[in-house]
Design an enzyme around this catalytic site. Sequence first.
Site, short mmCIF file in Angstrom:
data_model
loop_
_atom_site.label_atom_id
_atom_site.label_comp_id
_atom_site.label_asym_id
_atom_site.label_seq_id
_atom_site.Cartn_x
_atom_site.Cartn_y
_atom_site.Cartn_z
N CYS A 23 9.76 1.53 15.53
CA CYS A 23 10.18 2.18 14.28
C CYS A 23 11.33 3.16 14.49
O CYS A 23 12.01 3.54 13.55
CB CYS A 23 9.00 2.92 13.66
SG CYS A 23 7.59 1.87 13.31
N ARG B 242 -7.39 -0.37 -2.66
CA ARG B 242 -8.15 -1.15 -1.68
C ARG B 242 -8.26 -0.44 -0.33
O ARG B 242 -7.26 0.04 0.21
CB ARG B 242 -7.48 -2.51 -1.51
CG ARG B 242 -8.07 -3.40 -0.44
CD ARG B 242 -7.62 -4.84 -0.64
NE ARG B 242 -6.17 -4.99 -0.63
CZ ARG B 242 -5.46 -5.21 0.48
NH1 ARG B 242 -6.05 -5.27 1.66
NH2 ARG B 242 -4.15 -5.39 0.40
#
Length: 381
Positions: A80, A187
């Site tokens: 990243c 979720r």
Amino acid sequence: MTQVHMIGAGMIPMGKHRQSSYSGLAVPAVLTALKSAGIAPKDVQSVACGHAFGGMLTAQRIVKEVGIGTVPMVNVDNACSGGATALSLGTRDILEGRAEVVLVIGVDKLTQFGGGTLPLVAEDPEVQQGMVMPAVYGMRARRFLHDRNETPATLAEVSVKARRHGKANPFAQFREDTTVEAVLASRPIADPLTLLQCCPTGDGAAAVVLVSDAYRKKLGAAGVRIAASILHAGQATSGFRNMLHPDISYHSAHDAYEQAGFGPEDLDLAELHDAFTIAELVYYEALGFCPEGEAGIFLKSGRSTYGGDLVVNPSGGLLAKGHPVGCSGVAQAVEVFWHLTGQAGARQVPDAKRALTHVTGGGIAGMDHGACTVHLFEASA
């Protein structure tokens, strides 16, 4: 010693660009950066390109489309932190006299994987035990809730702020408000983290043009000075790791402030690595925005948004803007450039003069992270 300035920046909207190639993603950002800098492709003397999944010769495949060739080109994979590492290498090229004009690119296309968590190195022993990134940050979040006597609503408030900021950013992947209730009801991903507490996968590209002080003055260009550029790797340990005290980010921030000659109290905005909600809270403390143990208070009192101590992730951060891995460090620099030159539109941080970007890279056994890059910027005099 010369100084290094950003004088041009470009970015494409983050999202799912399934039909685009890597060059198709990056070329528009590169052209925008060159145009805003007022230079031609022939003026570029060096190229650094950060990515994680672009394959061989990503930089060369991109810049050949705009007529750049023969000059040194480096492709950077630092997970990243790849784009931010490319920015650091470009800065070093100028400081060490190898170039006066450097093009820095960050690009990645995550839709190529069809969804799910990012692929990690299968030989890593922690990965073999299921330590994918949502699991790592889920553990951090659970420790935070336990040690700080906080509730999941505090985590959710990070997403609410990110979406509120991202609403004003035309380059953000998500541009709608949300609520604490909606975040908590989304979720489950890795307890206690839910879907809206995890950055979205997607595709993106960003580019900046760096020049020496002498070259900037010759052009008469406005810009943003890179006051500090720090890159560290993690230190492996087989013992206990405090998941709320990532040494690599603490050390990188300390060295950046020392190099720049100013500290967190002088910042107007910061773009930090909020890949998951808990990350932003941990990094408030690691980057010195608030004392250890006070991240929840710092967030809930409004000190990390407009009207507070500094605006954290005015772009919406990775949670709203999206996180195309190797693109993100350069996209953070583009956001900073726009704010420090008064070009950020509806999300403009008023009178912004100084800023920080921070991005970490990778999950690797025995380390907080494999890489961390911190840059400090100020409006060019």
